[in-house]
Design an enzyme around this catalytic site. Structure first.
Site, PDB file in Angstrom:
ATOM      1  N   GLU A  49     -17.720  44.893  53.761  1.00 21.21           N
ATOM      2  CA  GLU A  49     -18.329  44.659  55.074  1.00 21.21           C
ATOM      3  C   GLU A  49     -17.942  43.262  55.526  1.00 21.21           C
ATOM      4  O   GLU A  49     -17.861  42.335  54.718  1.00 21.21           O
ATOM      5  CB  GLU A  49     -19.856  44.772  54.995  1.00 21.21           C
ATOM      6  CG  GLU A  49     -20.507  44.401  56.336  1.00 21.21           C
ATOM      7  CD  GLU A  49     -21.956  44.828  56.480  1.00 21.21           C
ATOM      8  OE1 GLU A  49     -22.640  44.967  55.457  1.00 21.21           O
ATOM      9  OE2 GLU A  49     -22.384  45.034  57.630  1.00 21.21           O
ATOM     10  N   CYS A 245     -24.404  47.304  57.959  1.00 26.85           N
ATOM     11  CA  CYS A 245     -25.064  47.206  59.267  1.00 26.85           C
ATOM     12  C   CYS A 245     -24.078  46.936  60.395  1.00 26.85           C
ATOM     13  O   CYS A 245     -24.397  47.149  61.559  1.00 26.85           O
ATOM     14  CB  CYS A 245     -26.112  46.106  59.244  1.00 26.85           C
ATOM     15  SG  CYS A 245     -27.492  46.484  58.174  1.00 26.85           S
ATOM     16  N   ASN A 376     -24.931  54.523  58.758  1.00 24.45           N
ATOM     17  CA  ASN A 376     -25.006  53.659  57.583  1.00 24.45           C
ATOM     18  C   ASN A 376     -26.355  53.782  56.892  1.00 24.45           C
ATOM     19  O   ASN A 376     -26.515  54.591  55.985  1.00 24.45           O
ATOM     20  CB  ASN A 376     -24.748  52.203  57.995  1.00 24.45           C
ATOM     21  CG  ASN A 376     -25.032  51.233  56.869  1.00 24.45           C
ATOM     22  OD1 ASN A 376     -24.628  51.489  55.734  1.00 24.45           O
ATOM     23  ND2 ASN A 376     -25.747  50.160  57.137  1.00 24.45           N
ATOM     24  N   GLU A 377     -27.306  53.034  57.362  1.00 23.60           N
ATOM     25  CA  GLU A 377     -28.572  52.926  56.622  1.00 23.60           C
ATOM     26  C   GLU A 377     -29.705  53.354  57.549  1.00 23.60           C
ATOM     27  O   GLU A 377     -30.669  52.635  57.727  1.00 23.60           O
ATOM     28  CB  GLU A 377     -28.733  51.461  56.200  1.00 23.60           C
ATOM     29  CG  GLU A 377     -29.674  51.222  55.074  1.00 23.60           C
ATOM     30  CD  GLU A 377     -29.731  49.750  54.700  1.00 23.60           C
ATOM     31  OE1 GLU A 377     -30.031  48.913  55.572  1.00 23.60           O
ATOM     32  OE2 GLU A 377     -29.456  49.431  53.531  1.00 23.60           O
TER      33      GLU A 377
END
Ligand code: AHR
Length: 660
Positions: A49, A245, A376-377
């Protein structure tokens, strides 16, 4: 006497005096004759990331910050460096609306009385310059009418000493890219690029770029070799990109859009990096994404390392910790189309639109994309509703692509359970689990997957790291204890490789002068890269991965923390290699007898060990090997190895046998 000998003698004395109870031999049965579940080749991968200056200022070797003057404050990174005769000036925010993705450029004015004027770029917390290395400076420039301007580029130290110099002339009235080489005469961690303009009139400049010529695989304007090498040494099975993120964005406008990251670099639209103001105590307002490292480069990186590419796409939701915007279900088409087009970019024929772009960028061959992450999350109903739409569309058009869904940011609890329960009704190939938890959680959770449904959806342990404390507290460092606890946990991942098909520590990279999140796997400054103890733990598992799980027990039970010991074992039958990993989480050495299965073993085996008596020890640029693997030879007597797992140690026994 060597340190080990002193320790052994001391231990003997303490034991014979009764102060310390001698540890009994732990008999460990390794059923190497009965290989079990397959370990997928992509099992141990990396999570990339752009956080902590991992891309710009990190792996992407560009040394100029804000090369195209597109930061919100267009002079960020630049300053007027000197005025001889006091006659120059610069106007940084010229705006040319026709150049949509890169509209700004800088205009330099030089007074007709033949003065000179210099600007300097500070780089990313300085520029790392190596003695005797060659650097390539490129500038896009356009000369105004009746102007005559020459440019001198200097690499300078913080005290102004010139350690590299080159001249550029021959500008014309049309935008044109110019390139010159600069040789460096000294090492400098915090160099700057100074450009002096002399003559008369005005010159427009844009895309001012400085790269080392020696990049990963020698690619022009490519990646920083030492950092990539460190990642490649892990032999990762997959590369997950671009996050994290960053996929989601603080809001949807700021989300990661892969299409703006491919094609000519000067046409890639730069945006702020969502991590620039995220962490209160580690603000970095000068953190942007140039996308010089874009999706094409990520695919290439994965291919270079023989790893599966695992892109994660935005699923119509921005970060739920930030703006938490969601796209209405009936308006998800452009997001789905992005996923379709990405598959075409990676796997399409060169005659297709996106496959054609891949070829144009220099890669006619397919990237063989097999995995795709949806979101993603994310968590809760909003995610599941959107995931369903993606799954339906993707499974019908590209059934061969394995879909990675998510279970949110928590390792347990309401959102986690809701996510899993709903996903079980659907068809994802893998569910991504995240856990940033205290070290002791990792010890306790070495059995986490022992009771997962063997026929259920596979797990991608996509982000994990043992966090002593958050933020800037010293305990948030990559301590030996954090690494050891992760190793104990990873024996559980390995034992359950039939369920856990992929795993990656997160985040991967951090710049020592520009990080936002800690701990991280690999640290670097402008010249040096170091592995953390956690890195060497990952390396043990990924380099000694094996092809099948081997049952390893003591007293008929899996070794999951009884008396502080954890173990797992794998085998590569064709290569004739048996691997046994033993983690000792106690302060006492533990003698072990390894009883192996019926194979023909070599007479000696290698034991690689990571150990430190200091739980708080960590590696740093000044002391990069405070925790570092060491190797010893151990005797294999028939089918037995009698040895020990030292105090606070992670050990891998590498045993050769005659392959069938
Ligand atoms: O790894 C850092 C962040 O942790 C990732 O961006 C996010 O997915 C998680 O919350």
């Amino acid at each position: 006497m060597k340190r080990k000998g002193v320790a052994a003698l001391l231990m003997m004395l303490l034991c014979s005096s009764g102060i310390v109870k001698a540890q009994e031999f732990l008999e460990i049965s390794v059923q190497s004759g009965k290989p079990g579940a397959e370990i997928r080749p992509e099992m141990w991968g990396v999570f990339f990331e752009d956080i902590n200056f991992a891309a710009d200022g990190g792996i992407y070797a560009e040394l100029v910050k804000n090369r195209s003057f597109e930061f919100e404050l267009p002079m960020t990174g630049w300053r007027a460096a000197s005025r001889q005769n006091g006659n120059g000036r610069m106007v940084p925010n010229f705006y040319s609306p026709f150049r949509q993705s890169n509209p700004h450029f800088m205009r330099i004015y030089i007074d007709p009385s033949f003065g000179s004027f210099a600007v300097a770029n500070e780089g990313f917390r300085g520029m790392g310059i190596r003695k005797d290395a060659q650097y390539s400076l490129s500038v896009s420039a356009r000369l105004s009418e009746n102007s005559d301007i020459k440019m001198t580029a200097d690499l300078i130290t913080p005290s102004g000493e010139v350690i590299g110099k080159s001249e550029l002339t021959g500008f014309s009235g049309d935008w044109k890219s110019h390139r010159i080489a600069i040789a460096a005469s000294a090492d400098e961690q915090k160099a700057q690029l100074r450009i002096t303009f002399s003559g008369r009139g005005s010159l427009d400049i844009d895309m001012v770029s400085l790269f080392p010529e020696d990049t990963w695989k020698g690619r022009r304007n490519g990646l920083r070799k030492d950092i990539v090498q460190m990642i490649a040494d892990l032999k990762p099975g997959f590369v997950r990109f671009p996050g994290g993120c960053i996929v989601e964005g603080r809001n949807l406008l700021n989300r990661y859009q892969w299409k703006t990251t491919v094609g000519p670099v000067e046409e890639r639209r730069m945006i702020m990096n969502r991590w620039n103001v995220e962490i209160g105590s580690r603000q970095a307002p000068d953190y942007y994404q140039s996308f010089g490292l874009g999706f094409f480069e990520y695919f290439l990186l994965a291919e270079d390392m023989g790893a599966e590419p695992l892109p994660i796409l935005n699923c119509g939701m921005s970060c739920q910790f930030n703006a938490a915007e969601v796209v209405p279900l009936e308006e998800l088409d452009p997001y789905i189309q992005d996923a379709f087009d990405l598959i075409e970019f990676a796997n399409g024929e060169v005659t297709t639109k996106w496959g054609g772009l891949r070829a144009e960028m220099g890669h006619p061959g397919k990237f063989n994309l097999k995995f795709l992450g949806v979101g993603n999350e994310q968590w809760d109903e909003q995610y599941i509703e959107r995931y369903k739409v993606f799954e339906k569309a993707l499974k019908s058009k590209y059934p061969e692509i394995k879909l990675v869904s998510g279970s949110g940011p928590y390792s347990a609890g309401r959102y986690f359970e809701y996510g899993w329960n709903e996903l079980k009704k659907l068809n994802p190939d893998l569910v991504d689990e995240h856990y940033y938890m205290p070290p002791e959680w990792f010890l306790k959770n070495a059995t986490r997957y022992d009771n997962y449904d063997r026929k259920g959806i596979r797990v991608f342990a996509g982000e994990y790291a043992a966090h002593g404390k958050e933020g800037t507290e010293p305990e948030s460092r990559n301590t030996w204890w954090s690494a050891l606890c992760e190793a104990a946990f990873m024996t559980g991942l390995e034992r359950n490789a039939d369920i856990v098909n992929m795993a990656s520590y997160a985040p991967l990279l951090a710049h020592v002068d520009a990080w936002q999140w800690r701990p991280d796997l690999i640290w670097f400054d402008n010249l040096t890269t170091i592995g953390t103890p956690n890195y060497y733990v990952q390396k043990f598992f990924s380099n000694y991965s094996g092809k099948n799980v081997v049952p390893v027990t003591s007293g008929g039970k899996n070794i999951t923390g009884q008396e502080g010991i954890y173990a797992s074992s794998t085998i590569d039958p064709k290569a004739g290699k048996l691997y046994i990993k033993i983690v000792n989480s106690t302060d006492m050495p533990r003698p072990v007898t390894l009883v192996l299965g019926p194979l023909q073993y070599a007479k000696t085996a290698t034991k690689e060990t990571l150990a430190s008596g200091n739980r708080d020890a960590f590696n740093s640029i000044a002391d990069p090997r405070a925790i570092y693997p060491s190797a010893t030879q151990v005797k294999v007597a028939g089918r037995k190895i009698i040895d020990e797992a030292g105090p606070l140690s992670v050990n891998v026994f590498i045993i050769d046998f005659k392959a069938r």
